[in-house]
Design a protein around this motif. Sequence first.
Motif: not given
Lengths: 255, 288, 327
Positions: A52, A54, A73-75, A78-79, A84, A86, A90-91, A104, A107-108, A159
């Motif tokens: 991912t 991270l 990069k992670p974002h 994701t896109r 994923r 955690f 991680q709320p 999500g 931006f997802g 996402t």
Amino acid sequence: MSETLLEGRGVTKRFGGLTAVSAVDFTVQKGEILGVIGPNGAGKTTLLNCITGLDPANEGEILFRGERIETMKPHTITRKGVARTFQIVQPFAGLAVRENVVMGALFGSQKSKKEVKRAQELADEMLAFVGLSDKSAQLASQLTLAERKRLEFAKSLATEPEVLLLDEVNAGLNTMEIENAISLIHKVREQGVTILVIEHLMKVITDLSDRVIVLHHGEKIAEGLPREVTSDEQVIKAYLGEKYVAMMKKLDEES
Amino acid sequence: MVYGQILINSILLGGIYACIAVGFSLVWGVMNILNILHGTFLMLGGYVTFWMFKLYGVDPFLSLPLSAVSMFFAGYAVQRGLINKIVRAPMFMSLILTFGLQLLIVRLAIYFFTGDFRSVQPSYAGFSIPFMGLSIPFVRISIFVLGVLLTSILFWFMGRTRTGRAIRATRMDLDSAQLMGVDIGRIYAITYGIGAAAAATSGSLVSVGFAISPVSDVEFLSKSFIICTIGGLGNITGALAGGLILGLAENFGALYLGPGLQNAIGYVLLILVLFIKPSGLLGRKGFE
Amino acid sequence: MFRPWSHIQWLGMGAGLLALILLPSFVENDEIRKWMDILMVAILATSWNFIGGLTGYPSFAPAAFFGLGAYTTAILMNAGFNFFITLGIGACLGALVALALGVPILRLRGHYFAIATFGVAEFFREVADNLRITGGGDGINLPQITGGPDYFTRFFYFSMLGVAVLAVLTQYFVTRHRLGYGLVAIRENEDAAAMTGVDTTKYKIIAFVLSSIFPAMGGGVYAYRAAFLEPIDVFDVLFSIKAIVMSMLGGVGTVMGPLVGALMMEYLSDYLWGAFTEFHSAFLGIIIVLVVLFLPRGLMAVSQEVKSRGWGSLGVILKSNIQRFKV
Ligand SMILES: Nc1ncnc2c1ncn2[C@@H]1O[C@H](COP(=O)(O)OP(=O)(O)OP(=O)(O)O)[C@@H](O)[C@H]1O
Ligand SMILES: [Mg+2]
């Protein structure tokens, strides 16, 4: 032949002197559920962090639909459609449950809902899907652990991923809650989402996965169907220790 | 020859800088508090020494214990009565809280002490020791030695005594320490008190070799920021190295760029270090 | 989180703005000046909210950009530029500097970020103290505005009001759109934000840039009005502190919070201890301590709780505030 969605080639991650993930190869086929097992500290979470973005890998390639993603990069990852959950949830603790999921949706994905209103609609759908609709106005920090894990689910599903990476979604849950979680995973797969699931519990992984890979000390020590893998001597050794295996052997010989 | 003298000056300055920063580093490392009051305790310690000398003729090096003890209790009270109330709040709150107290105390100090710069001038103030053709001011070398000595004592205390170990234990995990029956409130107050006492000690030293006024607290606070950032938190070598590097940079910077930019150099150094290695050049996190 | 304002809320804001526009027609110049100060700190507080309140990065940079804008106006007006053009250039310069600094600084978190921003402001001050173009420590004069006191008091008041309206509207639209959600996600959990697809680096930089544009403009107005600048005046860390404390007093992370905070603080402090000008900073200190202890989430939050539980419970609410974070 099924289509390979996610692939790792020689993925390696070091922390100082410790090699947490060591030259691991893996593939995830479209539509399958791949289980990843291994004892504590085997490197499962670290592998997920590499995928991912991270905590990027030191060596190796990671391909998503044939495209190299290991330096992204992670974002961005994701896109592209990799989501994923955690292991340690991680709320966005200070926000309401619904807003957590809105993030999500906003931006997802590439085809993201750019408008807050549309994102909220999608979020409500996802909350209904995981069964958290009645909690949507509560603060995320007020949920029980099982609920938080479902929130993680909803957040990552929002996402609109093609592949979902689940890190020990059952850890800390009771039997009832585990059953709920498993049926949720099946439901997600029916939606056409490919799943990679990390698990501690052997029983869960055999029920759930089509294929399993086993990590130990950062290395992949076995791969195959759940039945094959769970009876593999090396795997049992890794899980239960040498002594246990020796004992079993002796018992076998005696009988 | 010029270089030799500057080198000596830098080392002497670096020693006192290390001493200035060490209490700040302790409070930050153990409690994760960016203590804006650090410079204020330093300033108040300096005034204790100044007034003892001015009013009663007490030698500045003899009033050191008084300055340290009085500020220990002041610090203890501040932590117990105020900062402990917000220890679990986002770290930013304690920063702002100490800022508020700083504004109040400095304003009162200006009212009572006036804004004039003061310096303790004992009879031996002008002495210097010739050394290989260079001259070493007696006062400066004394505060250097004392500063380094006191800093070492503090580290010995943290590493080798029961209280010191308890302090380090609470840093690890607040909740489990509390479960094990450690009185966190008290330990924190003691830690903060020690930080204040260390500040006051260096303030007393500074009031002899340099000069203080109620508003010089910000200058010393900034130095502490810079030194802790360069050296990393909470180890003696870090504090000494940070102090030394800052001392050298300032003195040589003043030589080449003019004395006006002496302070700016510190900030450039600060931002550079943060850019290259956020945990400090010798950085480990925390207080070991 | 952020609901769009209802018609009534828009009406309320419009009425407030109208009152501010009409104010100079009804009051003395002294009173106008007081409101100008309120607007100035409202600009600072609202701007800080972008980076500190919404994104959760405790910046001490407002003073840096305030001073930067002030000196930009001073230098350019001396070179013959029109005042309003200097404000625009100041805003652009502020944005550019924030962009350049943001890249390295926003990689830092927590105290290290706070220290770095503090260092930036102090560094600017040292530089202004030493450059010839800024007049060094002696300060710099600006062209005197022409016209009588009635005219120029209003001129500066309306300039300040214009900047404040810009800042507040920007904040409103940011918080009601995707950007605002992304910033809040970063504040709540930066790793999780990245994993939900927020481009955290980009968003943080945008927030930092937004938080520096309006202070730079406010600094420009301040400079023209003061007609004389010294580094120690405009690069004063107190500007940063005020911005932070007023946001906190009202309630961070909301559009109204910083406005309410600025109004309360400036107006009340003037009203209560205007006579003791010498002790202003001491009173500010006392307010800070009280706010941190009793109103850590701001007046807005408390007023909401009072609304739902009645005035009788005020004591209980304040007490629970101080219990919340203690060891
Ligand atoms: N950021 C890090 N820095 C240093 N070492 C790390 C870091 N993250 C993980 N490790 C180490 O890497 C190894 C693999 O850890 P990882 O969390 O991937 O294991 P895991 O298989 O997920 O275990 P678990 O079942 O306990 O979740 C461990 O020895 C761990 O201590
Ligand atoms: Mg793990």
